[in-house]
Motif scaffolding. Sequence first.
Motif, PDB file in Angstrom:
ATOM      1  N   THR A 155      -8.490  -0.855  -2.224  1.00  0.00           N
ATOM      2  CA  THR A 155      -8.169   0.354  -3.141  1.00  0.00           C
ATOM      3  C   THR A 155      -8.873   0.903  -3.820  1.00  0.00           C
ATOM      4  O   THR A 155      -9.055   1.609  -4.772  1.00  0.00           O
ATOM      5  N   ILE A 211       1.194  -0.756   0.241  1.00  0.00           N
ATOM      6  CA  ILE A 211       0.137   0.264   0.188  1.00  0.00           C
ATOM      7  C   ILE A 211       0.823   1.450   0.252  1.00  0.00           C
ATOM      8  O   ILE A 211       0.727   2.494  -0.474  1.00  0.00           O
ATOM      9  N   VAL A 247      -4.515  -5.238  -1.894  1.00  0.00           N
ATOM     10  CA  VAL A 247      -4.005  -3.903  -1.995  1.00  0.00           C
ATOM     11  C   VAL A 247      -5.135  -3.324  -3.319  1.00  0.00           C
ATOM     12  O   VAL A 247      -5.812  -2.758  -3.320  1.00  0.00           O
TER      13      VAL A 247
END
Length: 287
Positions: free
Chosen positions: A181, A19, A177
């Motif tokens: 996101t 991240i 991730v």
Amino acid sequence: MILVTGASGTVGGEVVRQIAAEGAPVRALVRSQEKAAMLEGPGIETAIADLADPGSLDAALTGVEHAFLASSIPPNQVELQGNFVEACARAGVEHLVKLSVFKAGPGSPVTFIRWHAETERQMEESGLGWTHLRPNSFFQNVHFATESIRDQGAFFLPLGEGRVSSVDVRDIAAVAVKTLTEPGHMGTALEITGPEALSQAEVAQKLGAARGAPVQYVDVSPDAALEAMAQAGMPDFLAQDLVRLYADQAEGHWAEVTSAVQDVSGRTPRSFDEFVAEVADQLRPTV
């Protein structure tokens, strides 16, 4: 802000690193200042809290929109992870991503897998946006046998001829991730595997080829595995559960190969050959 629990662990730590590498804001949750210091780096915040202390979780979740839940396997896992689910609901977290386990379900013969299924159900009933990540065994588990492979040219497990579609931790983190996101992953359960299912004999052959010296897989009895785990100091409840897990794998129930890594991360999952090439030096004989 993305909060990552278990940030000092194998998967959680990799999630934090990936991240941060993407430039997204990340807060790593750990239980001590010592562990926080290990995670310091550009773009990484740290928060000290404990899943057993709901008040500390409330503080750590301030301003958090997305959260990643990973923990060890204590006897009160359901309670501890449940504390985090409830804290996320209180804090108004939009999306909670849980590190679960392959084939999680209430009918599993493995106790801690049923625990994961129980927390999955709690998340689904919490009103939170949720995603369950269910990876198979990790390539990195080879490190538990580094000493015996290096010194004896062998590793010992009660898996018979069962095939397992193990996966690299870095690929699990890459999937995590993306789900944290990017939109489009809420309400999904992803079974995450590597690109092939290998028997332990095949694993041994690949390890031997990479280190330049033979490696033997020794198929031991469940009782022998329990004795070895006890000598290593493993809690009895966990040792008993791992033997049940190995039996399930030996029966071929962990051989399914999925496309989750490719579908979600956009990259081909690492092969076991790629992984062992990276760690070969650690496995070579010392004399």
